[in-house]
Motif scaffolding. Structure first.
Motif, short mmCIF file in Angstrom:
data_model
loop_
_atom_site.label_atom_id
_atom_site.label_comp_id
_atom_site.label_asym_id
_atom_site.label_seq_id
_atom_site.Cartn_x
_atom_site.Cartn_y
_atom_site.Cartn_z
N GLN A 15 -14.94 22.37 51.40
CA GLN A 15 -13.90 21.19 52.18
C GLN A 15 -14.63 20.10 52.53
O GLN A 15 -13.74 19.25 52.65
CB GLN A 15 -13.56 22.05 53.61
CG GLN A 15 -12.98 23.65 53.33
CD GLN A 15 -11.59 23.36 52.57
OE1 GLN A 15 -11.08 22.41 52.47
NE2 GLN A 15 -11.43 24.41 51.74
N TYR A 20 -16.65 21.34 45.31
CA TYR A 20 -16.31 22.44 45.70
C TYR A 20 -16.39 22.47 47.48
O TYR A 20 -16.99 21.74 48.06
CB TYR A 20 -17.71 23.59 45.37
CG TYR A 20 -17.72 24.85 46.04
CD1 TYR A 20 -17.03 25.89 45.01
CD2 TYR A 20 -18.26 25.33 47.22
CE1 TYR A 20 -17.01 26.97 45.45
CE2 TYR A 20 -18.16 26.59 47.42
CZ TYR A 20 -17.42 27.47 46.84
OH TYR A 20 -17.52 28.99 47.12
N GLY A 48 -0.63 23.87 53.03
CA GLY A 48 -1.96 24.16 53.45
C GLY A 48 -2.68 23.07 53.83
O GLY A 48 -2.89 22.24 53.02
N LYS A 49 -3.33 23.29 54.89
CA LYS A 49 -4.33 22.15 55.41
C LYS A 49 -5.60 21.89 54.82
O LYS A 49 -6.57 21.07 54.83
CB LYS A 49 -4.49 22.32 57.02
CG LYS A 49 -4.69 23.35 57.50
CD LYS A 49 -4.86 23.55 59.01
CE LYS A 49 -5.02 24.91 59.54
NZ LYS A 49 -4.88 26.13 58.90
N LEU A 50 -6.23 23.13 54.07
CA LEU A 50 -7.38 23.07 53.69
C LEU A 50 -7.20 23.09 52.01
O LEU A 50 -6.15 23.07 51.37
CB LEU A 50 -7.97 24.68 53.84
CG LEU A 50 -8.40 24.83 55.52
CD1 LEU A 50 -9.02 26.28 55.55
CD2 LEU A 50 -9.48 23.77 55.81
N ASN A 51 -8.46 22.82 51.39
CA ASN A 51 -8.35 22.68 49.81
C ASN A 51 -8.61 23.97 49.40
O ASN A 51 -9.09 24.82 49.79
CB ASN A 51 -9.58 21.88 49.46
CG ASN A 51 -9.69 20.56 49.69
OD1 ASN A 51 -8.87 19.90 50.08
ND2 ASN A 51 -11.08 20.17 50.19
N PRO A 52 -7.66 24.31 48.20
CA PRO A 52 -7.60 25.42 47.57
C PRO A 52 -8.78 26.17 46.90
O PRO A 52 -9.75 24.82 46.78
CB PRO A 52 -6.66 25.51 46.66
CG PRO A 52 -6.24 24.05 46.15
CD PRO A 52 -6.88 23.39 47.63
N ARG A 61 -2.16 17.61 44.79
CA ARG A 61 -1.17 17.63 46.17
C ARG A 61 0.14 16.82 45.74
O ARG A 61 -0.08 15.84 45.08
CB ARG A 61 -1.58 17.05 47.53
CG ARG A 61 -2.62 18.18 48.09
CD ARG A 61 -3.13 17.66 49.22
NE ARG A 61 -4.28 18.45 49.64
CZ ARG A 61 -4.14 19.68 50.49
NH1 ARG A 61 -2.83 19.75 51.10
NH2 ARG A 61 -4.93 20.48 50.96
N PRO A 89 -8.73 29.45 50.60
CA PRO A 89 -9.14 27.97 50.59
C PRO A 89 -10.78 27.92 49.85
O PRO A 89 -11.44 29.00 50.04
CB PRO A 89 -9.32 27.64 51.85
CG PRO A 89 -9.29 28.95 52.81
CD PRO A 89 -8.41 29.61 52.00
N SER A 90 -11.12 26.97 49.74
CA SER A 90 -12.43 26.73 49.02
C SER A 90 -13.51 26.95 49.77
O SER A 90 -13.60 26.01 50.91
CB SER A 90 -12.62 25.23 48.20
OG SER A 90 -13.81 25.35 47.58
N GLY A 91 -14.68 27.73 49.72
CA GLY A 91 -15.99 27.53 50.50
C GLY A 91 -15.85 27.82 51.94
O GLY A 91 -16.66 27.41 52.97
N VAL A 92 -14.92 28.80 52.36
CA VAL A 92 -14.97 29.28 53.80
C VAL A 92 -15.38 30.54 53.97
O VAL A 92 -14.88 31.51 53.20
CB VAL A 92 -13.21 29.02 54.00
CG1 VAL A 92 -13.15 29.78 55.55
CG2 VAL A 92 -12.65 27.74 54.02
N SER A 109 -11.72 26.41 44.52
CA SER A 109 -12.01 25.42 43.17
C SER A 109 -11.70 26.08 41.91
O SER A 109 -11.50 25.14 40.72
CB SER A 109 -13.51 24.95 43.14
OG SER A 109 -14.33 25.98 43.18
N ASP A 110 -11.38 27.10 41.99
CA ASP A 110 -10.92 27.81 40.81
C ASP A 110 -9.57 27.88 40.52
O ASP A 110 -8.94 28.91 39.70
CB ASP A 110 -11.53 29.52 40.78
CG ASP A 110 -12.95 29.41 40.82
OD1 ASP A 110 -13.67 28.86 40.05
OD2 ASP A 110 -13.52 30.48 41.71
#
Lengths: 243, 243, 243, 243
Positions: B231, B229, A68-72, B242, A43-46, A74-75
């Motif tokens: 979450q 970028y 997936g509950k989070l955003n993937p 999505r 996921p992005s930025g975790v 950004s790449d």
């Protein structure tokens, strides 16, 4: 869904801080299930120390999130393009590791100056073409993937033999048969860039570089049907003379 | 008084050694409560491994200590000026991190050579004007703050978009919306300086540097109303396609 | 068979990651029992954190495996040649440590610029001749050993006084009376290469270098019958004046 | 005998590996009891992880061992000379720290390029004159001390204001009021050398260097009767404005 692959991708992501390849959250690993046409990505930025296998995001080859509950990352669009363009690869890594970024910032290929490089990369690791204004302003991450593929095509580089690129003024993407091997290649690139920087300062770019036969020897010592390094390659047993 | 802010500033200070940004006691973080017009800062010359939240010193915007048994950082007058001159900032960091100090010693800006830089700093991180003999001999730390603000004004740099400076022949000050973000910016500056040093040795100052559109893309990918970028940014959700 | 030597070689191998001399599996140590004419070496491509003393492989001086379930290091033929050519050495180390590889990549000797170098190496650490196409294509690892020995002979270097070489475009081999001492020499070479790189950038190759009498002083302070460094050398006791 | 000083010197020695200032056993710290005319020093060539306070050796100002089962550091005669020549110093450190050795190898002073340097060293840290052939061949370590003292005298440098030297082609000696302060100075020198190396590569030797008034400001901010840094200096309290 893809629980085993999520574990594998999670573990590969956690290797990045251990191998000193990331600062903060600046890196991501993905891995693909070619049969299902789905890949799993960070996921992005975790933060790495808060990451769990469950946080991994599942994406299809059109770049749509399917679980997936989070955003993937950004790449993600860059990974999507690379999985489509490079049919043999099973994992992709992106980092901002400092030696590789230094070469990317200078627009200089990481040249093949020694056997450490030749063991993994069958030739220089190229800097990609710069992205144009238009390519940056719209669909930037997707265009990053396209420019990588275009650079390999234009320069006649086989992505399976040179599994790494420096995106111009940005940083490294590496890949491999598995997420683990892509991480391995990311570390080799960083070490090779460090060694090359110092060698170039000592001797100058024109004067050094391995000859083709040394590149052949070391690359094929570890790759292909005559490889004999390690315990598992085809020729490993026969290479060790036994009474 | 300001117990929560003291905890926050204490924790931000303790990040400095963990991020390899300080040797001995050479660094300090402060954080401000804008409503009360008071800021909290590390005491002067106390070892990080002996520091407690209770040691934090509370200072008003005229630079007077209003609570605290220890003396505040000797750089307190610099923090005071910066909080007065830069109305949006919530935290300030000063370190002697070695790559940033190298650029400060050479009087060379940290140029924007790659996306790692552009993700955080919307342009080069400037070296301040040198302080004059008079500015150094009297009210030195206060004048340091004034010269930073003057440099940003003269060069037309927005302190919110470039939240860092190299004080000439001294070292970095960084800031941000919170003490934590100021620490983050201090680390990015150090990493960017390391990358830039090597890129400049590889390619020369005149030949490299990101174009405006790449700077825009990366800076606004992480900042402002169209950031996508991570979450939590406004566009993060919509950016992840999505099905 | 040779259980004590296996332990010794195992422990010496485990020093390599602790001394920051290896990335992944890129290093190996061997040790010889001169009476039996057998040496013990690390297996090929095994992770350091999975290595056990039992994994060590026993090899004779013709390069035949005489005991061991795993394949020996792919560099075994190089070790075999060196044990045959250099009669006084008891242990050999090969790594891809980054500063030494930088000099090997540039084809530049590690010059004797300071007492750290002179304490261990009685003169510059030479870069070997490059291997020819033929030497690389057939019996590569064996030829690597032969080229090392040839380089020392041609340049009149005593392998006991300069127990290290940089194989051209490859990396360092070091040796010593024991596996432990060979590891020690590998670390000294890496540190000396780091120091030398920076000194050469500061001052240029022609202008610096220790005089012969300083080389003599420091080398013989630690080696030979008049050595007086440490607790065990012949002259250590008499050198410490006692009332 | 001198149990408290032995503890202090032992602890100061153990700081060297923690501060990344030594490889193997290449460093030593001593401390003196001026009233008794005796100093305590690390034994020669003993591993830091085996060192105990009891191993410390007691030496008089003629360089004779007066207590201790082990041989003292081979550099003991250098320490003896420095304690005799520099009457105010209470502790001495010698290391082979890599950035300082790089400058020593190049024969280049560590210049005063920034406030990190100026906070501790009131001017450039000098490279000593080279020792002559005769000075090296006989009474080498004693002559090392004499050449240090001679260099300071010839160049008119006050050893209390610049408590460090680079012995030509060898490495740093630092000193201070206590063993602890000498260790502190050894670390500052290493950090300053690292910063200076990079600054010099960025900008060139002729173009940079702090002005006298900045040197004065920073040095006297931490030293002498008007010092106001930290909690304990004379002016610390009055400098912190309190309502």
């Amino acid at each position: 869904m893809l629980e085993e692959l999520k574990q594998e991708v999670y573990k590969a992501n956690m290797q990045l801080p251990r191998l000193d390849l990331v600062t903060f959250t600046w890196g991501n690993v993905s891995g693909i299930d070619r049969d299902k046409g789905l890949f799993v990505i960070k996921p992005s930025g975790v933060d790495y120390d808060k990451l769990t296998p469950d946080d991994m995001v599942v994406v299809d080859l059109d770049g749509n999130v399917v679980e997936g509950k989070l955003n993937p990352s950004s790449d993600t669009p860059t990974h999507t393009v690379l999985y489509n363009k490079f049919p043999n690869i099973g994992g992709i890594v992106h980092t901002h590791s400092p030696w590789a970024v230094a070469f990317a910032s200078a627009g200089v290929d990481v040249p093949a100056l020694n056997t450490t490089h030749a063991d993994t990369f069958y030739g220089p690791v190229p800097v990609s073409d710069p992205l144009s204004k238009e390519e940056i302003e719209d669909a930037y991450e997707e265009n990053t993937g396209k420019v990588i593929a275009r650079t390999f095509k234009e320069r006649g580089i086989d992505e399976d033999a040179v599994p790494a690129v420096l995106v111009n003024q940005h940083g490294p993407f590496t890949w491999g048969a598995t997420p683990d091997k892509a991480v391995y290649n990311a570390k080799v690139l960083e070490v090779a860039a460090e060694m090359d920087y110092h060698a170039l300062q000592l001797a100058g770019h024109e004067q050094i570089g391995v000859p083709q036969y040394l590149l052949d020897k070391h690359y094929y010592r570890k790759h292909g049907k005559n490889a004999y390094y390690g315990q598992d390659n085809a020729q490993s047993q026969s290479h060790a003379k036994r009474k």
